[in-house]
Design a protein around this motif. Structure first.
Motif, PDB file in Angstrom:
ATOM      1  N   ALA A 130       0.832  -1.210   0.000  1.00 56.19           N
ATOM      2  CA  ALA A 130       0.000   0.000   0.000  1.00 56.19           C
ATOM      3  C   ALA A 130       0.862   1.253   0.000  1.00 56.19           C
ATOM      4  N   SER A 131       1.931   1.258   0.791  1.00 53.60           N
ATOM      5  CA  SER A 131       2.802   2.437   0.875  1.00 53.60           C
ATOM      6  C   SER A 131       3.536   2.678  -0.436  1.00 53.60           C
ATOM      7  N   VAL A 132       3.997   1.589  -1.078  1.00 55.53           N
ATOM      8  CA  VAL A 132       4.692   1.752  -2.361  1.00 55.53           C
ATOM      9  C   VAL A 132       3.735   2.287  -3.421  1.00 55.53           C
ATOM     10  N   LEU A 133       2.518   1.753  -3.462  1.00 53.36           N
ATOM     11  CA  LEU A 133       1.536   2.254  -4.435  1.00 53.36           C
ATOM     12  C   LEU A 133       1.204   3.715  -4.180  1.00 53.36           C
ATOM     13  N   LEU A 134       1.060   4.087  -2.917  1.00 54.14           N
ATOM     14  CA  LEU A 134       0.778   5.485  -2.587  1.00 54.14           C
ATOM     15  C   LEU A 134       1.925   6.382  -3.020  1.00 54.14           C
ATOM     16  N   LEU A 135       3.148   5.916  -2.826  1.00 61.73           N
ATOM     17  CA  LEU A 135       4.324   6.667  -3.249  1.00 61.73           C
ATOM     18  C   LEU A 135       4.316   6.902  -4.757  1.00 61.73           C
ATOM     19  N   VAL A 136       3.854   5.911  -5.508  1.00 62.10           N
ATOM     20  CA  VAL A 136       3.834   6.000  -6.968  1.00 62.10           C
ATOM     21  C   VAL A 136       2.663   6.839  -7.466  1.00 62.10           C
ATOM     22  N   PHE A 137       1.495   6.728  -6.806  1.00 66.40           N
ATOM     23  CA  PHE A 137       0.283   7.377  -7.304  1.00 66.40           C
ATOM     24  C   PHE A 137       0.230   8.879  -7.020  1.00 66.40           C
ATOM     25  N   THR A 138       0.785   9.308  -5.887  1.00 67.34           N
ATOM     26  CA  THR A 138       0.520  10.654  -5.391  1.00 67.34           C
ATOM     27  C   THR A 138       1.189  11.741  -6.225  1.00 67.34           C
ATOM     28  N   HIS A 139       0.601  12.920  -6.174  1.00 60.70           N
ATOM     29  CA  HIS A 139       1.210  14.083  -6.824  1.00 60.70           C
ATOM     30  C   HIS A 139       1.687  15.100  -5.790  1.00 60.70           C
ATOM     31  N   HIS A 140       1.733  14.717  -4.519  1.00 62.69           N
ATOM     32  CA  HIS A 140       2.098  15.641  -3.443  1.00 62.69           C
ATOM     33  C   HIS A 140       3.369  15.143  -2.753  1.00 62.69           C
ATOM     34  N   LEU A 141       4.370  16.004  -2.614  1.00 63.01           N
ATOM     35  CA  LEU A 141       5.647  15.598  -2.048  1.00 63.01           C
ATOM     36  C   LEU A 141       5.531  15.158  -0.596  1.00 63.01           C
ATOM     37  N   LEU A 142       4.661  15.780   0.194  1.00 63.04           N
ATOM     38  CA  LEU A 142       4.526  15.389   1.596  1.00 63.04           C
ATOM     39  C   LEU A 142       3.916  13.990   1.718  1.00 63.04           C
ATOM     40  N   VAL A 143       2.935  13.681   0.869  1.00 64.45           N
ATOM     41  CA  VAL A 143       2.377  12.333   0.863  1.00 64.45           C
ATOM     42  C   VAL A 143       3.443  11.332   0.428  1.00 64.45           C
ATOM     43  N   MET A 144       4.252  11.728  -0.546  1.00 60.91           N
ATOM     44  CA  MET A 144       5.340  10.880  -0.997  1.00 60.91           C
ATOM     45  C   MET A 144       6.315  10.597   0.147  1.00 60.91           C
ATOM     46  N   LEU A 145       6.610  11.623   0.944  1.00 61.30           N
ATOM     47  CA  LEU A 145       7.512  11.473   2.086  1.00 61.30           C
ATOM     48  C   LEU A 145       6.930  10.523   3.122  1.00 61.30           C
ATOM     49  N   VAL A 146       5.640  10.679   3.430  1.00 64.72           N
ATOM     50  CA  VAL A 146       4.984   9.790   4.401  1.00 64.72           C
ATOM     51  C   VAL A 146       5.007   8.343   3.902  1.00 64.72           C
ATOM     52  N   ALA A 147       4.719   8.144   2.623  1.00 59.21           N
ATOM     53  CA  ALA A 147       4.720   6.787   2.058  1.00 59.21           C
ATOM     54  C   ALA A 147       6.124   6.192   2.077  1.00 59.21           C
ATOM     55  N   TRP A 148       7.134   7.009   1.789  1.00 58.87           N
ATOM     56  CA  TRP A 148       8.536   6.574   1.826  1.00 58.87           C
ATOM     57  C   TRP A 148       8.895   6.041   3.213  1.00 58.87           C
ATOM     58  N   VAL A 149       8.509   6.777   4.253  1.00 59.72           N
ATOM     59  CA  VAL A 149       8.774   6.342   5.633  1.00 59.72           C
ATOM     60  C   VAL A 149       7.949   5.096   5.960  1.00 59.72           C
ATOM     61  N   GLY A 150       6.688   5.071   5.492  1.00 60.95           N
ATOM     62  CA  GLY A 150       5.821   3.927   5.769  1.00 60.95           C
ATOM     63  C   GLY A 150       6.365   2.634   5.202  1.00 60.95           C
ATOM     64  N   VAL A 151       6.943   2.674   4.012  1.00 64.93           N
ATOM     65  CA  VAL A 151       7.547   1.478   3.415  1.00 64.93           C
ATOM     66  C   VAL A 151       8.631   0.919   4.332  1.00 64.93           C
ATOM     67  N   SER A 152       9.493   1.805   4.801  1.00 63.48           N
ATOM     68  CA  SER A 152      10.612   1.367   5.639  1.00 63.48           C
ATOM     69  C   SER A 152      10.149   0.790   6.970  1.00 63.48           C
ATOM     70  N   LEU A 153       9.198   1.453   7.627  1.00 66.26           N
ATOM     71  CA  LEU A 153       8.737   0.984   8.933  1.00 66.26           C
ATOM     72  C   LEU A 153       8.030  -0.367   8.822  1.00 66.26           C
ATOM     73  N   ALA A 154       7.211  -0.540   7.780  1.00 64.72           N
ATOM     74  CA  ALA A 154       6.522  -1.823   7.604  1.00 64.72           C
ATOM     75  C   ALA A 154       7.509  -2.929   7.260  1.00 64.72           C
ATOM     76  N   LEU A 155       8.513  -2.609   6.429  1.00 62.86           N
ATOM     77  CA  LEU A 155       9.508  -3.612   6.074  1.00 62.86           C
ATOM     78  C   LEU A 155      10.297  -4.062   7.297  1.00 62.86           C
ATOM     79  N   HIS A 156      10.499  -3.151   8.252  1.00 58.20           N
ATOM     80  CA  HIS A 156      11.228  -3.518   9.473  1.00 58.20           C
ATOM     81  C   HIS A 156      10.532  -4.673  10.199  1.00 58.20           C
TER      82      HIS A 156
END
Length: 532
Positions: A130-156
């Motif tokens: 979900a986080s990777v898809l959100l990172l790809v779909f969004t047009h907003h840098l802040l949403v992209m930043l949140v998704a970037w962090v979300g990918v890492s935390l979930a992968l942990h």
């Protein structure tokens, strides 16, 4: 016809918008389930959602093609209020992620049967997707930043699927520390881009970048921060040590990491490079560090006895090549590289057991060195002549042309002995087919990016040429003279990756020891094992 196009546009974008939300809801509900029957239904629902994402992405791709042909689909107008950015890059990435999501969930469903970590795998895998898809779909840098962090935390959570394994915990915390550095770098880059352009929205940023000259200090500084974020995410020297140690996680987690998550540093640059004016200090960082990583990782990979460790070093090398290509301005090649590497590495990890069995078969005797060099030289020279005649195949980029020539020649250095003339010529023809194959892929993928390449500068040309020369020289020595005393001496050091990971690893372990001490029972087992 117009009503049909409008319906297709709204339906496909609605699926894009709803899918990450649906995956997160599914993850939240599945983590509370204890009934195996209901858990199994959630596995099937997850696969169905990813398959729906693939179909919706393919439909959006068709609408983009119709738009480029002059048909008004209304896609951009509908997407902007929804916070989506459905361009060619997003579609290619969404198709890749959706396909890999279906395959990984299907494979893990059977692979983890009876495994104690099965119940925890599904929710956190869904959060990653979900986080990777959100990172790809969004047009907003802040949403992209949140998704970037979300990918890492979930992968942990996936990397610590077996918390009783000490090495798994160590590797996960090393990655956690490196990821936080990457998060901070991306936060700085986003802040600097906002400072320069005054917006977080991609359409506004791209329009402003096209109209401005790129003067000022903010953009060069943002490129450096963005390069650091990509280097952290892509496990480049000296931040790569964790990648070699996460083999304690189950195979589906390794496939998800190596085929998907680790590519996000390259995707970030492919998304944001139009905001920068030509070659920046960040591009030079990517060439220097990515190229150095590629050289070290390729040679280290050749010394590994474990299939999974060889694949991990292969990933490290491929990420280095991809980032170096971005630094050289070969953005289309980098996107092709990203897509191909993801598919290849997912298959490699999911089929690594078959690879071990294949490796146990006796190897073919290589042809005499003179014959192999003659055939490789013939193919390389022919490819070079083709590229000189049609330099547009490599966007008039000599470094890219050299890379393609090396790929053609290198594929023939393993030619076995005893082949007849017809078979040798067939192998040469197959090697030369890489040139038109790349041209076809370039034509297919290049419309997804705003522009194909930036002109090489003197600095990028010298850096890229030095990396290629070093790689070719050392690789030829290792491949053609494996028994040489110098190769035997350096093989010992390259087996450990020239120890480049040690300083950061020691620092992280020191911090981990203070904040997360080893539990007493596990510590006693560890001491007992060391004493025996």
């Amino acid at each position: 016809m117009t009503n049909l196009l409008e319906t297709a546009t709204h339906v496909s974008l609605a699926i894009w918008l709803a899918l990450p939300v649906a995956l997160l809801i599914l993850a939240g509900v599945s983590i509370r389930l204890s009934d195996p029957g209901r858990q199994q239904r959630f596995w099937r629902i997850g696969q169905a959602l990813m398959f729906g994402s693939f179909l919706a992405s393919a439909l959006i791709g068709g609408l983009l093609v119709a738009d480029s042909a002059g048909v008004n689909t209304g896609l951009p107008e509908v997407a902007v209020p929804l916070g989506l950015y459905p361009d060619g890059l997003a579609v290619w990435m969404a198709l890749l992620i959706s396909f890999l999501g279906v395959v990984l969930l299907r494979f893990a469903d059977g692979y983890l049967q009876g495994d104690p970590g099965r119940a925890r795998f599904l929710p956190w895998c869904l959060v990653v997707l979900a986080s990777v898809l959100l990172l790809v779909f969004t047009h907003h840098l802040l949403v992209m930043l949140v998704a970037w962090v979300g990918v890492s935390l979930a992968l942990h959570h996936l990397l610590t699927l077996y918390p009783q394994r000490l090495e798994a915990r160590r590797a996960a915390w090393q990655k956690f520390a490196v990821s936080r550095l990457g998060d901070l770098a991306l936060l700085v880059a986003v802040g600097l881009l906002y400072h320069h352009y005054g917006s977080f929205e991609l359409p506004v940023l791209l329009a402003a970048a096209a109209a401005s000259t790129g003067e000022g200090w903010a953009l060069p500084a943002a490129s450096i921060a963005l390069a650091l974020a990509a280097l952290c995410k892509c496990a480049q020297l000296p931040l790569h040590g964790w990648l070699m140690k996460v083999m304690e996680a189950p195979t589906p987690v390794s496939a998800l990491l190596h085929a998907g998550v680790i590519n996000l540093g390259g995707y970030l640059w492919l998304r944001l490079y139009p905001l920068f004016d030509g070659i920046t200090p960040g591009h030079l960082m990517l060439i220097a560090i990515g190229g150095t990583t590629a050289v070290v990782a390729v040679l280290t990979m050749l010394t590994q006895a474990s299939v999974k460790h060889a694949l991990a070093w292969s990933t490290c090398a491929q990420m280095g090549f991809m980032l170096m290509e971005i630094g050289l301005g070969a953005y289309t090649l980098a996107l092709i590289h990203l897509l191909a590497h993801s598919l290849y590495k997912a298959h490699s990890f999911l089929a690594c057991g078959r690879t071990v069995r294949a490796a146990s078969v006796s190897r073919l005797t290589p042809a005499p060195l003179r014959e192999r060099l003659m055939m490789a030289g013939l193919a390389t020279g022919t490819a070079g002549a083709v590229l000189i005649a049609w330099p547009g195949l490599v966007s008039h980029n000599p470094i890219l042309g050299a890379l393609l020539m090396l790929a053609v020649g290198g594929s023939l250095l393993g030619m076995p002995a005893g082949l007849g003339r017809d078979r040798r010529l067939a192998l040469v023809a197959m090697a030369l087919a890489l040139v038109p194959l790349y041209a076809l892929l370039h034509a297919l993928v290049s419309p997804a990016l705003p522009r194909a390449s930036d002109a090489l500068t003197l600095g990028t040309g010298l850096l890229g040429g030095a990396v290629l020369l070093t790689l070719v020289s050392l690789s030829l020595i290792v491949v053609l003279k494996p028994q040489h005393s110098m190769v035997a001496y350096w093989r010992i050091h390259f087996r450990q990756g020239l120890y480049a990971h040690r300083p950061l690893e020691r620092l992280i372990e020191r911090l981990m020891r203070h904040r997360h001490p080893i539990p007493a029972p596990l510590n006693r087992v560890l001491v007992k094992g060391e004493g025996s």
